[in-house]
Write an enzyme that holds these catalytic residues in place. Structure first.
Site, short mmCIF file in Angstrom:
data_model
loop_
_atom_site.label_atom_id
_atom_site.label_comp_id
_atom_site.label_asym_id
_atom_site.label_seq_id
_atom_site.Cartn_x
_atom_site.Cartn_y
_atom_site.Cartn_z
CD GLN A 74 -8.83 -0.67 -3.48
OE1 GLN A 74 -9.96 -0.22 -3.44
NE2 GLN A 74 -8.40 -1.42 -4.45
CG PHE A 75 -6.15 -6.73 -0.57
CD1 PHE A 75 -5.03 -7.33 -1.12
CD2 PHE A 75 -7.39 -6.97 -1.15
CE1 PHE A 75 -5.13 -8.16 -2.23
CE2 PHE A 75 -7.51 -7.79 -2.24
CZ PHE A 75 -6.38 -8.39 -2.79
CB THR A 76 -5.04 -3.72 -4.47
OG1 THR A 76 -5.97 -2.64 -4.50
CG2 THR A 76 -5.77 -5.04 -4.70
#
Length: 141
Positions: A74-76
């Site tokens: 989950q880079f966000t």
């Protein structure tokens, strides 16, 4: 490394309509974000926390119960929204850096004897979960 950890009754992640990872019994969903300087120390601490936090039934841990974990990259989680309306992703590690770190978290959890399901790194994923409690914890390591 930043992880959003949720206690769930069940969960699944799909890519293009195909389920690629699922929990069919109570466990944890770990949304894992990686930043540029994350390495073995952050991996170990994150895995230890995911496996050992006493947030499941009866104040027991995933290790205590043998509960499964669904890990989704989950880079966000590293979005910077302090300015304007468009998030900046500068703090998120690029895929070639982040992917092996997320895989190392999965390996460290499995080394602790946990059943681990995963999403597909870099894919557009549909994540479904039924929160239990709800219990949601943010781990910043």
């Amino acid at each position: 490394m930043r992880t959003v950890l949720q206690r769930v009754s069940r969960a699944a992640v799909s890519v293009d309509g195909e389920v690629v990872g699922a929990l069919d019994r109570p466990g944890l969903v770990a949304l894992v974000g990686v930043t540029h300087d994350d390495g073995p120390e952050q991996v170990e601490t994150t895995a230890r926390k995911i496996a050992g936090l006493r947030i499941l039934d009866g104040e027991r841990s995933a290790t205590d119960l043998g509960a499964p974990v669904l890990v989704v990259s989950q880079f966000t989680l590293y979005a910077d929204v302090r300015k304007g309306r468009r998030p900046s992703w500068n703090a998120a590690a690029p895929g070639p850096v982040a992917e092996p770190v997320v895989e190392a978290v999965v390996a460290a959890l499995r080394a602790r004897g946990l059943e681990v399901a995963t999403g597909r790194f870099g894919a557009h994923m549909d994540v479904e979960l039924v929160g239990d409690g709800p219990v949601t914890i943010v781990l910043d390591v």
